[in-house]
Design an enzyme around this catalytic site. Sequence first.
Site, PDB file in Angstrom:
ATOM      1  CB  ALA A 148      38.750  54.921  45.329  1.00 19.45           C
ATOM      2  CG  HIS A 149      43.340  53.659  47.067  1.00 21.37           C
ATOM      3  ND1 HIS A 149      43.818  52.764  47.986  1.00 21.37           N
ATOM      4  CD2 HIS A 149      42.650  52.916  46.175  1.00 21.37           C
ATOM      5  CE1 HIS A 149      43.449  51.543  47.670  1.00 21.37           C
ATOM      6  NE2 HIS A 149      42.738  51.617  46.565  1.00 21.37           N
ATOM      7  CG  ASN A 150      46.847  54.699  44.239  1.00 17.51           C
ATOM      8  OD1 ASN A 150      46.489  53.931  45.115  1.00 17.51           O
ATOM      9  ND2 ASN A 150      48.014  55.330  44.273  1.00 17.51           N
TER      10      ASN A 150
ATOM     11  CD  GLN B  92      45.559  53.050  51.334  1.00 20.00           C
ATOM     12  OE1 GLN B  92      45.149  53.479  50.251  1.00 20.00           O
ATOM     13  NE2 GLN B  92      46.052  51.823  51.457  1.00 20.00           N
TER      14      GLN B  92
END
Length: 362
Positions: free
Chosen positions: A242-244, A201
């Site tokens: 969460a990511h993005n 990541q």
Amino acid sequence: MSIRLEQLVEHLGGQLKGNAHISVSGIAPLDAASVSHITFLSNAKFRAQAEQTQAAALILSEADDAAIVAYQGARIVTKNPYAYFARALQLFVAEAAVPVPAGIHASACVDATAEIAASAVIGPHVVIEAGAVVGERVVINAGSYIGRNARIGADTHFYARVTFQAACEIGERGILHSGVVIGSDGFGFANEGGEWIKIPQVGRVMIGNDVEIGANTTIDRGALSDTVLEDGVKLDNQIQIAHNCHIGAHTAIAACVGIAGSAKIGKYCSIGGAAMIHGHITIVDRVHVSAGTLALRSILEPGQYTGFYPIAKHGDWEKSAALVRNLSTMREKIRALEKTIKSLSPQATQQPNPQNTEQNND
């Protein structure tokens, strides 16, 4: 510590009715206020309490001001009494705050290449890695960790044990409560033959100005691009982003909400507690998602959205659940009945014509 009503109005505006020189020492609820307090009325349901309150002054709207007769204290009339109360309380808190001397505590571990403003306060056992930038009047309380090349804007406050990982950034006047983790790895894995292969990541978390993040909330860094929180976002405790993900400006999210990866939420939205937002969907501006709702698809029109079964007594809920479980069988039976009805000939459903019967008998 006390503040005169004229000082409040000077700072916050509003129309003052009554003695401007009255001093108040704090803010209290309608039913608990004494002659040393100011109180507020933001809901017309509590007008009867406002009539009887012992407070020295009352913050209220024009409509409530006209409706309340018995109360004899001073009044501050404003369009939004609740917001006025919030700003007034900020003034009281600021007046009562004990100044903390700027500087770096002897037990802190600060890399020589980190840039720390002279006005910043770095508490005990704080760790600040290489290349980090800490702005003017920033306060970082005990046990927090600031990663390599992270950036913290002016007047931001990290409470104890905040983790702010490498390369993440936050703007001015932010508040991060204890246990917040910013920039942990997103949940990214590729499957090969049943085994999970970690996807590094390498994105960041980018946070705007005036953002507040509640205790033990976690925000993952992006996989390749960044996770973004725009200006004015307010997050409650124990939220997972969460990511993005991208959270639009001035959106407020209550406790225990989970937002899956790459979800995009618009500006001026609100999300009730324990709601779940599916990944890779879009929610437009000015959407309210009710508590406990599961949003599986994009929401492309403003408004309130609710997706949970209404609460009921347990026995009633079991009966309803049994009906829901049998809906598919009932649907098939209804379809079969419709098919049978359609198959019946029109002649079979008509009454015999008496004239035709007589002719046949002839």
